[in-house]
Design an enzyme around this catalytic site. Structure first.
Site, short mmCIF file in Angstrom:
data_model
loop_
_atom_site.label_atom_id
_atom_site.label_comp_id
_atom_site.label_asym_id
_atom_site.label_seq_id
_atom_site.Cartn_x
_atom_site.Cartn_y
_atom_site.Cartn_z
N ASP A 116 -38.74 47.06 -5.30
CA ASP A 116 -37.37 46.98 -5.81
C ASP A 116 -36.89 48.31 -6.39
O ASP A 116 -37.66 49.23 -6.65
CB ASP A 116 -37.28 45.92 -6.90
N HIS A 261 -42.40 47.85 -7.67
CA HIS A 261 -41.22 48.70 -7.81
C HIS A 261 -41.50 50.10 -7.26
O HIS A 261 -42.60 50.61 -7.41
CB HIS A 261 -40.78 48.79 -9.27
#
Length: 304
Positions: A116, A261
């Site tokens: 992300d 992430h």
């Protein structure tokens, strides 16, 4: 004649007195006043006796006072307007709309790595380097504002065979937005991605994984597929390599969608997730898993 006249006057006076007495004795008001006075006298006496008894320490409630308080309580308890029903939780939404939002794939020995908050020049290139070295394809969820600042990184993600999804324009919490604001977030990011990558992604990942029912229904009606996760690395906390590995490997299984992430905010430290990634890939491969993108896992088109 004198006797008769005197007798007549007596009769007339008697009739007058009788008439007056009848008026006084037959008056309805008199009866009412008499009854009311008696009732008042009786009630007053009861109240005085009641209060006296209460003062003496007995637990006693006087009838008139109790009736008054009961009336007030009943008045206070008049039914209010029914409150609006509480919004569905994320878990309830997933159960209610199982085809609109996914947290995992079929129970086959496949794993989908997802990253992300990209693109971020501090971390995204390092993640891409590891994936290229191990020949693993992953799925990256793009923040529109960042894509506009770093379009070359978006092009590299696509060029190296990874899938991409929409992660909003500037990463707000969707549950605090109106439907109009939500649509703006999705479409604004989508237009930026389309200009860079040449297509509009089908996948949406809500920031923080949260979304309202109205937003979910709109997304499904527009042909989007919402994707969350069922394994969370918690790498955004700045965890160490070993902590990230443990969070992933202790929970990964058939059809897992793993959240990591490759971008972050000011002061973010993703060193742990970058260093853990090679070990995660090697360990899961030894366990017999293959790595796929989310569209491959869910058998959905990359483009909307």
């Amino acid at each position: 004649m004198m006797i008769n006249a005197r007798f007549a006057r007596m009769i007339i006076l008697g009739l007058i007195c009788a008439f007056i007495s009848c008026l006084a004795g037959c008056s309805p008001d008199s009866d009412t006043r008499t009854a009311a006075a008696a009732s008042e006298s009786e009630t007053g006496g009861s109240q005085i006796a009641c209060r006296a008894s209460g003062t003496a320490g007995n637990s006693l409630e006087c009838p008139a006072e109790a009736n008054g308080r009961n009336f007030d309580r009943n008045r206070d308890r008049e039914p209010a307007s029914r409150p609006a029903s509480a919004p569905l939780t994320l878990g309830q939404l997933i159960r209610k709309y199982p085809n609109a939002i996914k947290t995992n794939g079929p129970r086959t020995k496949e794993i989908a790595l997802t990253f992300d908050d990209v693109p971020d020049p501090r971390f995204t290139p390092q993640i891409l380097n590891v994936l290229r070295r191990y020949r693993v394809k992953a799925t990256f969820f793009i923040v529109g504002r960042r894509a506009a600042k770093h379009p070359a990184l978006v092009r590299r993600i696509v060029r190296e065979g990874h899938s991409i999804g929409n992660h909003s324009y500037n990463h707000p919490q969707f549950t605090k937005l109106s439907l109009r604001q939500f649509r703006s977030q999705i479409l604004r990011a989508e237009n930026i991605i389309n200009k860079i990558a040449g297509f509009r992604p089908r996948l949406i990942r809500p920031p923080y994984g949260e979304i309202t029912e109205q937003q979910l229904k709109w997304s499904a009606a527009q042909g989007y597929k919402l994707v969350n996760w069922n394994v969370d690395s918690l790498d955004w906390k700045g965890l160490s390599r070993e902590q990230v590995k443990r969070n992933i490997l202790s929970h990964a299984g058939k059809g897992s969608i793993i959240l990591q992430h490759a971008g972050g905010g000011t002061g973010s430290n993703l060193k742990g997730t970058i260093e853990a990634l090679p070990d995660v890939i090697e360990t899961l491969r030894r366990r017999g898993y293959t790595f796929v993108t989310v569209p491959e896992m869910l058998n959905v088109p990359v483009e909307r």
